[in-house]
Every structure is written in C-alpha cells, then in structure tokens.
Design an enzyme around this catalytic site. Structure first.
Site, mmCIF file in Angstrom:
data_model
loop_
_atom_site.group_PDB
_atom_site.id
_atom_site.type_symbol
_atom_site.label_atom_id
_atom_site.label_comp_id
_atom_site.label_asym_id
_atom_site.label_seq_id
_atom_site.Cartn_x
_atom_site.Cartn_y
_atom_site.Cartn_z
ATOM 1 N N SER A 180 14.836 -2.806 2.131
ATOM 2 C CA SER A 180 13.793 -2.155 2.918
ATOM 3 C C SER A 180 14.242 -0.862 3.598
ATOM 4 O O SER A 180 13.409 -0.024 3.915
ATOM 5 C CB SER A 180 13.245 -3.126 3.958
ATOM 6 O OG SER A 180 14.292 -3.648 4.743
ATOM 7 N N HIS A 208 8.996 -5.922 -0.153
ATOM 8 C CA HIS A 208 8.629 -4.527 -0.438
ATOM 9 C C HIS A 208 8.369 -4.285 -1.925
ATOM 10 O O HIS A 208 8.168 -3.140 -2.338
ATOM 11 C CB HIS A 208 9.722 -3.578 0.050
ATOM 12 C CG HIS A 208 9.681 -3.343 1.528
ATOM 13 N ND1 HIS A 208 8.805 -2.464 2.128
ATOM 14 C CD2 HIS A 208 10.388 -3.908 2.537
ATOM 15 C CE1 HIS A 208 8.985 -2.482 3.435
ATOM 16 N NE2 HIS A 208 9.941 -3.353 3.711
ATOM 17 N N LYS A 239 2.546 -6.306 4.042
ATOM 18 C CA LYS A 239 2.945 -4.952 3.667
ATOM 19 C C LYS A 239 1.902 -4.391 2.686
ATOM 20 O O LYS A 239 0.834 -4.022 3.120
ATOM 21 C CB LYS A 239 4.370 -4.969 3.139
ATOM 22 C CG LYS A 239 5.323 -5.188 4.320
ATOM 23 C CD LYS A 239 6.762 -5.308 3.994
ATOM 24 C CE LYS A 239 7.549 -5.448 5.294
ATOM 25 N NZ LYS A 239 8.764 -6.245 5.144
HETATM 26 C C1 LIG Z 1 9.310 -7.128 6.091
HETATM 27 C C2 LIG Z 1 10.171 -8.115 5.444
HETATM 28 C C3 LIG Z 1 10.042 -9.471 5.752
HETATM 29 C C4 LIG Z 1 9.112 -9.960 6.815
HETATM 30 O O1 LIG Z 1 7.772 -9.977 6.408
HETATM 31 P P1 LIG Z 1 6.644 -10.219 7.492
HETATM 32 O O2 LIG Z 1 5.471 -10.665 6.710
HETATM 33 O O3 LIG Z 1 6.419 -8.937 8.204
HETATM 34 O O4 LIG Z 1 7.160 -11.279 8.409
HETATM 35 C C5 LIG Z 1 10.830 -10.357 5.074
HETATM 36 N N1 LIG Z 1 11.716 -9.948 4.146
HETATM 37 C C6 LIG Z 1 11.879 -8.657 3.820
HETATM 38 C C7 LIG Z 1 12.862 -8.269 2.781
HETATM 39 C C8 LIG Z 1 11.114 -7.689 4.477
HETATM 40 O O5 LIG Z 1 11.271 -6.407 4.171
#
Ligand SMILES: *Cc1c(COP(=O)(O)O)cnc(C)c1O
Length: 391
Positions: A180, A208, A239
């Site tokens: 990320s 992502h 996301k």
């Molecule tokens: C953003 C992210 C999460 C968390 O996701 P949420 O739905 O915001 O809790 C988990 N793992 C990775 C790799 C992320 O980038």
C-alpha cells in the site's frame, strides 16, 4: 503532575520530531474534488479508485436497502445478523472472483484477524513478508503459530526460510497483494510455486488489488492467472469498492470453518444493510463492465509519465498507488502544504507508516480524475517541487 503525563510527554515528543499527524476533516462527499478547511481542492489522497464512494447507483441501492431492511441488523452474523443481503453479497463476490465461497466481515483489518489466528495453531509456522500491512501483523500476533519474516518480495529468501523451518502441521505464507505504500505487487506466481513445492498454504491480502488488478478488478489471482491456487484472498470493501467492510475468499472448507470460529464474525455485529447493498451494486457494476478499471489504469499511466518527465522519483510502483519519494520529513510536509495552497490535496506520509528516510507524498489516482484534473495536479507539482527544491 497528572496521571496522564506519560501520554502528554509522548504527544509532545511527536510534535518535536515533526511526527504529529494533523488530521484533516473532509467537508464534502468524496470525489475528484473535495472541500477541506473551506477550500475546494483536487483530491489525490483517497482510495476511491473507481469513484464508488459517491456513485449514484451505490447511493440508490443503499437508500432502498434502508427502506426494506432498516438501518442495522442488531446482532452478530452468527446469531441473528445475517440478512438476505449479506449472503447475496458473499455469493456475488464468489461468482465475480471465481472462488468457491466468500465470507464478509466489518473491515479489511478484521478480515485478517478473522482468518490468521483462526486457521493456525501452535503447530504451524507463518511466513510473512517484512513489509506486510499492519493488520496482517496484528493477525499474526493473535495467532499461536511461530512467525518468520522473509525479505520483501524475495522468493529465494522465502524458500530458504521454509526449508529451515519445519512445521508440525501447516506452513502458511502471507503477503500483501499490492503493497500500500510503494504500489509494488507481490510475485504471486513464484510464491505459489514455492508453496506448492512445500505443500504450504498461501494467503494474499489484496486490499489495494481488488477492483484494481485483474480483469475488471477481479484481483491478484486473476491478474496472474492463478485461479484456485491462492488458498486465501483478503479483500476490502472500503477502498475500490468505496463503502466499508472486508471479506475472505477461497475454498469452501476455509470459509465454512471461519463461519464457525472467526471471532470478528462471532463477536462483533454485522455490517448495516445500506453498506452491504451498496457493495452489491459495486460488484454488479464491475461484473458488467471493466470500463472504470480501464480508465483508472489509463489515468495512472498519464499521470506517472508526466511526473517522471519532470524528474520526480516515483519509487517501485506498478499500480495506481504513486509514491512521490522525498526522503525528508520537513520537505515532504512543506511540499504537501504548498500543494494545498495551490488547491491540491496530497498528504505527506512519514514514520512510522513508512521507514525513516523514505518520507513521501502518496498520490492515489482515481478513475474519477479527468485529464484536466491530472494536468492541474502535474502543474502544481512542477511549481511547488521547484520551490521546495525536490526537482
Ligand atoms: C487498507 C488495508 C487493510 C484494511 O482495510 P480496511 O477495510 O480499511 O480495514 C488491510 N490490508 C491492507 C493490505 C490494506 O491496505
């Protein structure tokens, strides 16, 4: 003297080191342009890859679901919180991704907590990429398994560690799909090949990658043609999907067991009908057309080409996550501040989110950006980059 001095001192230290995060409040819906501190600014910070966070079809589905199902399930999934919509979303996601089943939970963070400690025991060994997301690290901390970290995206190091770590029961390899902060992608094909050689389980946290990689955003397994060979895929609905929630996708045995034992599923209430209905609408849009995902990638190429031509260092990214490497806390903050003065919203990211010396601005490209928007951003970067002397 106060009982809370130990915290006040910590906060003071953060401020002195320039590490205190100034949390901006967004005063509008999330789109290409947003309102921040009374100012209309170009949004380069959110994970709204496809524009679903404020998409008319998702909003309509959410409103309809409230009328039909109310605002909250008032129960955990395993007692009385599973409504028709929850199962509908899980089936649609499974069909979209081409997996046997999925189970949805309240967030991506909780998806990692749902799966990692639940399917591992003290007789297992977890192999985890050293740059894995914090929520994976939390998941491994809740597990009784031994955790071995391997070098970032280094399959030779992974294999060496697997050879030297016998497990009484299972070996589980865990990696982010898309990392990320840097926007690089795990070498999933090679990881799966090593896993198959040693009969290890594989898990990719594709937070992502879902909605971004693969055909119409079907994720990392689809991107590398690894259908049925990545045992567990974690996705987030917060996301690219624009709403909130997380899910675990994979073989029926894994999902069935999680419904019996995953603690976020058993001990925390279900996501609301409005959220779930909006997620279903998002999956429906992607199942019908890859157009938004194609726009996202075209925008990414356009922006990166122009930024590179100006001399900006964009790190290792091969995805819409675009780090603009600065390598200095003060300069990164100054760049962000000056961009804001020029109506561009791009936050600086520093320690502990990224290592010291790797300070950057992280630009998130979206399908909602028009060519004019991207030109506006590039122009502001050129002006401000020269002022701060990073180009
Ligand atoms: C953003 C992210 C999460 C968390 O996701 P949420 O739905 O915001 O809790 C988990 N793992 C990775 C790799 C992320 O980038």
């Amino acid at each position: 003297m106060s009982k809370l001095d130990f915290l006040n001192n910590e906060i003071q230290a953060l401020k002195e080191q320039g590490l205190f995060i100034n949390i901006r409040t967004i005063e509008s819906a999330v789109g290409a342009w947003i309102q921040v501190d009374g100012k209309r600014v170009l949004n380069l910070c959110t994970n709204n890859y496809l524009g679903f966070a404020n998409h008319p079809k998702l909003k309509e589905a959410a409103k309809k679901a409230i009328d039909e199902y109310g605002v909250g399930p008032a129960a955990v999934r395993s007692i009385a919180g599973t409504q028709t919509l929850h199962r509908q979303l899980e089936r649609k996601l499974a069909a979209f991704k081409g997996v046997e089943d999925t189970i949805s939970v309240q967030s991506g963070l909780l998806a990692n907590q749902a799966v990692i400690p639940t399917i591992t025991t003290a007789d297992d060994v977890i192999f985890s990429d050293e740059l894995n997301h914090a929520s994976i690290i939390d998941g491994t901390r809740l597990s009784k398994a031994k955790v071995v970290r391997y070098k970032h995206n280094d399959v030779a190091d992974l294999e060496a560690k697997i050879k030297s770590e016998p497990a009484a029961r299972n070996r589980l390899i865990i990696t982010d799909g898309v990392f990320s902060m840097d926007g690089d992608v795990a070498p999933m094909k090679e990881i799966v090949e090593v896993a198959e050689k040693y009969n290890a389980l594989t898990m990719a946290d594709d937070a992502h990658g879902e909605g971004v990689l693969g055909r119409a955003g079907r994720g990392i397994a689809d991107h590398f043609g690894l259908h049925g060979r990545v045992d567990i895929e974690i996705g987030t609905l917060s996301k690219a999907f624009g709403v909130v929630g997380g899910y675990i996708a994979g073989k029926k045995a894994i999902v069935d067991f999680l419904r019996q034992r995953a603690r976020p599923f058993l001990f925390s209430s279900a996501v609301t009908p409005a959220d779930i209905a909006a997620c279903i609408a998002a999956v429906d849009i992607l199942a019908e057309s890859g157009e938004l995902v194609e726009k996202l990638w075209a925008n990414t190429k356009y922006f990166k080409d122009k930024m590179k031509a100006l001399g900006f260092d964009l790190g290792q990214s091969v995805t819409p996550i675009t780090p603009v490497m600065i390598g200095d806390t003060e300069k990164a903050r100054a760049l962000s501040q000056k961009l804001f003065e020029n109506n561009v919203f791009a936050m600086a990211i520093g320690f502990p989110t990224v290592p010291k010396g790797k300070e950057r601005l992280r630009i998130m490209i979206s399908a909602t950006h028009s060519t004019e928007d991207l030109d506006f951003a590039v122009k502001a970067f050129e002006k401000v980059g020269k002022e701060v002397e990073v180009i």
